[in-house]
Design an enzyme around this catalytic site. Structure first.
Site, PDB file in Angstrom:
ATOM      1  N   ASP A  38     115.290 -37.884 122.528  1.00 29.64           N
ATOM      2  CA  ASP A  38     115.098 -37.820 121.042  1.00 29.64           C
ATOM      3  C   ASP A  38     114.540 -39.226 120.550  1.00 29.64           C
ATOM      4  O   ASP A  38     114.941 -40.021 119.514  1.00 29.64           O
ATOM      5  CB  ASP A  38     116.593 -38.086 120.401  1.00 29.64           C
ATOM      6  CG  ASP A  38     117.241 -36.556 120.800  1.00 29.64           C
ATOM      7  OD1 ASP A  38     116.414 -35.447 120.851  1.00 29.64           O
ATOM      8  OD2 ASP A  38     118.427 -36.442 120.786  1.00 29.64           O
ATOM      9  N   LYS A  49     109.461 -38.476 119.963  1.00 29.08           N
ATOM     10  CA  LYS A  49     108.204 -37.960 120.556  1.00 29.08           C
ATOM     11  C   LYS A  49     107.328 -37.079 119.807  1.00 29.08           C
ATOM     12  O   LYS A  49     106.275 -37.166 119.625  1.00 29.08           O
ATOM     13  CB  LYS A  49     108.658 -37.256 121.925  1.00 29.08           C
ATOM     14  CG  LYS A  49     109.330 -38.218 122.948  1.00 29.08           C
ATOM     15  CD  LYS A  49     109.671 -37.423 123.961  1.00 29.08           C
ATOM     16  CE  LYS A  49     111.093 -36.444 124.002  1.00 29.08           C
ATOM     17  NZ  LYS A  49     112.200 -36.878 123.594  1.00 29.08           N
ATOM     18  N   GLY A  54     114.267 -30.872 121.042  1.00 24.54           N
ATOM     19  CA  GLY A  54     114.169 -30.828 119.412  1.00 24.54           C
ATOM     20  C   GLY A  54     113.224 -31.762 119.037  1.00 24.54           C
ATOM     21  O   GLY A  54     113.591 -33.024 118.881  1.00 24.54           O
ATOM     22  N   HIS A  55     112.131 -31.461 118.688  1.00 22.85           N
ATOM     23  CA  HIS A  55     111.185 -32.609 118.112  1.00 22.85           C
ATOM     24  C   HIS A  55     110.794 -32.325 116.745  1.00 22.85           C
ATOM     25  O   HIS A  55     110.138 -31.508 116.192  1.00 22.85           O
ATOM     26  CB  HIS A  55     109.663 -32.187 119.018  1.00 22.85           C
ATOM     27  CG  HIS A  55     109.897 -32.495 120.479  1.00 22.85           C
ATOM     28  ND1 HIS A  55     108.926 -32.197 121.477  1.00 22.85           N
ATOM     29  CD2 HIS A  55     111.050 -32.901 121.299  1.00 22.85           C
ATOM     30  CE1 HIS A  55     109.523 -32.625 122.527  1.00 22.85           C
ATOM     31  NE2 HIS A  55     110.685 -33.031 122.663  1.00 22.85           N
ATOM     32  N   GLN A  57     112.862 -34.394 126.468  1.00 26.74           N
ATOM     33  CA  GLN A  57     114.047 -35.114 127.043  1.00 26.74           C
ATOM     34  C   GLN A  57     113.535 -36.483 127.220  1.00 26.74           C
ATOM     35  O   GLN A  57     112.529 -37.102 126.764  1.00 26.74           O
ATOM     36  CB  GLN A  57     114.528 -34.421 128.252  1.00 26.74           C
ATOM     37  CG  GLN A  57     115.268 -33.110 128.160  1.00 26.74           C
ATOM     38  CD  GLN A  57     114.346 -31.909 127.921  1.00 26.74           C
ATOM     39  OE1 GLN A  57     113.641 -31.535 128.686  1.00 26.74           O
ATOM     40  NE2 GLN A  57     114.675 -31.183 126.851  1.00 26.74           N
ATOM     41  N   THR A 100     118.873 -33.244 132.791  1.00 28.33           N
ATOM     42  CA  THR A 100     118.535 -32.018 132.541  1.00 28.33           C
ATOM     43  C   THR A 100     118.228 -31.558 133.682  1.00 28.33           C
ATOM     44  O   THR A 100     118.200 -32.357 134.996  1.00 28.33           O
ATOM     45  CB  THR A 100     117.640 -32.027 131.335  1.00 28.33           C
ATOM     46  OG1 THR A 100     117.389 -30.714 130.964  1.00 28.33           O
ATOM     47  CG2 THR A 100     116.422 -32.587 131.742  1.00 28.33           C
TER      48      THR A 100
END
Ligand code: GDP
Ligand code: IMO
Ligand code: MG
Length: 421
Positions: free
Chosen positions: A12, A15, A39-40, A221, A236
């Site tokens: 987060d 990116k 989630g971008h 990530q 992850t």
């Protein structure tokens, strides 16, 4: 040549916004790992869009977007996201390509993710529950189904066989969930996917490279969530670092040129696991409030703290970072005092290295204080306008890391990015 853009913290970092900004300079944007746990967030015509599976170059008409073999793909999320993108007038069929070697996330992977987290109790990872871990386990366990298998007659038989295997695992964990609705959506989405340009990703990308096209590999990530080098087991399930580009796209290491590392001006983490500079006080809450630090995928509040140069230095080393982008600098506008972590006190000894197992040792961050700039910076567009106190903060980080911050992001908008001269 291939440039890489990736997160240096726990995800987060912003990116999506930065890839969207740089996209016009590239011919191809390629995702090389991760899945819908990402989630971008980007702003298109001042409207917010969060992308989970599709690369962040999709809103640029002349940019080709590739979902690489290292990604795990949830067809349902992809279908939903295509609909969102279409609402912006984007013809995703023209510019979106999927590698045939990309592994599929099945409905039972999502159930297994939940079952695994539940079985861990207080030690849970804080997974996004999107099925990421189980899908990668089936890849390394040599059971998974890939996008290319969709076109094979035996796909349904293979699916049923794997589903049965998963059911046995779920039974052994005493976990029950009705996945009928998920499965229905899944098969619908598979039909939708068959209309896509499914390509041999490694030839596709290497042909582009040999034609002199410019490729940007988009990380998901962050480096501290890397399965090998992150804060294991609170990570992850993929290699989020620059090395992941080679295996996740099929490009050779000597093709990689710039590695652009993105860091926030402070630090956040969502989910469980060590976070040495975490603030449990009002300052942490202020960072969350001003930075609107809530997960783009799960909506969970993000844990907040000061920037951690020990971890950033480690991430720069592992990734070979050549350029830095510092995001969310505007979030620090209101603070009287800022702190940066320059070393860890580990079991009474000062160290500038990341310990093997952060959860098994006691870490106290050693912090250096800086004066806040107390200036609204979000309207600035040139480096000349930036306050001297911000320049001091930035130049300390540059000299500590031995890499320069080349861009400062001072707001979520596309235009809010300052190139440092
Ligand atoms: P990603 O996963 O790395 O793409 O980052 P996310 O989209 O999950 O989270 C970053 C959040 O910060 C999003 O809500 C962005 O809109 C927002 N953002 C990005 N850059 C900036 C910035 O410079 N300032 C502020 N205030 N917000 C930003
Ligand atoms: P982007 O690309 C922040 C975190 C989860 C959890 C751990 C494992 O938006 O930066 P997983 O679902 O992968 O099994 O979760 O990793 N995590 C992220 N945190 N940003 C992300 O992606 C993340 N993807 C996974 O919160 O702690
Ligand atoms: Mg995110």
């Amino acid at each position: 040549m291939v440039d890489v853009l990736l997160g240096l913290q726990w995800g987060d970092e912003g990116k999506g916004k930065i890839v969207d900004y740089f996209a016009p300079n590239y011919d191809v944007i390629a995702r090389f790992q991760g899945g819908p746990n990402a989630g971008h967030t980007l702003y298109v015509n001042e409207k917010k869009v969060v992308l989970h599976q599709i690369p962040s170059g999709i809103f640029h008409e002349n940019t080709v977007n590739l979902i690489g073999n290292g990604v795990v793909l949830d067809p349902v999320t992809l279908k939903r996201e295509c609909e969102t993108v279409k609402a912006f007038g984007i013809d995703y069929r023209k510019n979106l390509f999927i590698s045939e070697r990309t592994h599929l996330i099945l409905p039972t992977h999502r159930a297994l993710d939940k079952a695994s987290e539940l079985s861990k109790g207080n030690d849970k990872i804080g997974s996004t529950l999107k099925g990421i871990g189980p899908a990668y386990m089936d890849k390394t366990g040599r059971n998974g189904l890939r996008v290319g298998d969709l076109l094979d007659k035996s796909f349904t038989t293979q699916y049923i066989r794997l589903r049965l295997k998963h059911q046995k695992m779920l039974d052994s964990l005493n976990f029950h969930e009705d996945i009928t609705a998920w499965e229905e959506e899944f098969f619908e989405a598979l039909e939708f996917m068959k209309e896509f340009k499914i390509v041999n990703g490694e030839y596709f990308i290497n042909e582009k490279i040999s034609q002199g096209k410019k490729v940007l590999a988009e990380g998901a990530q962050g480096s501290m969530l890397d399965v090998d080098f992150g804060t294991f087991p609170f990570v992850t399930s993929s290699n989020t670092i620059s090395a992941g580009v080679c295996t996740g796209l099929g490009v050779a290491p000597q093709k990689i040129k710039d590695v652009i590392g993105v860091t926030k001006a402070y630090c956040t983490r969502v989910g469980s696991g060590p976070f040495p500079t975490e603030l449990h006080d009002e300052t942490g809450e202020e960072l969350r409030r001003i930075g609107n630090e809530f997960g783009a995928t799960t909506g969970r509040p993000r844990r907040c703290g000061w920037i951690d140069l020990v971890a950033l230095n480690f991430a720069c080393m592992i990734n070979g970072v050549t350029k830095l982008v510092m995001t969310k600098a505007d979030v620090l506008d209101a603070f009287d005092e800022l702190k940066v972590c320059t070393s860890y006190m580990v079991n009474g000894k000062s160290s500038k290295e990341i310990p093997f197992q952060m959860t098994r040792v006691s870490i106290t961050p050693e912090l250096k204080s800086f004066k806040g700039w107390k200036t609204a910076t979000d309207k600035f567009r040139t480096s000349g306008e930036l306050p001297g106190t911000m320049k001091e903060y930035v130049s300390f980080i540059n000299s500590y890391l031995g890499v320069n911050i080349n861009y400062i992001s001072n707001g979520p908008g596309r235009e809010q990015l300052i190139e440092i001269q």
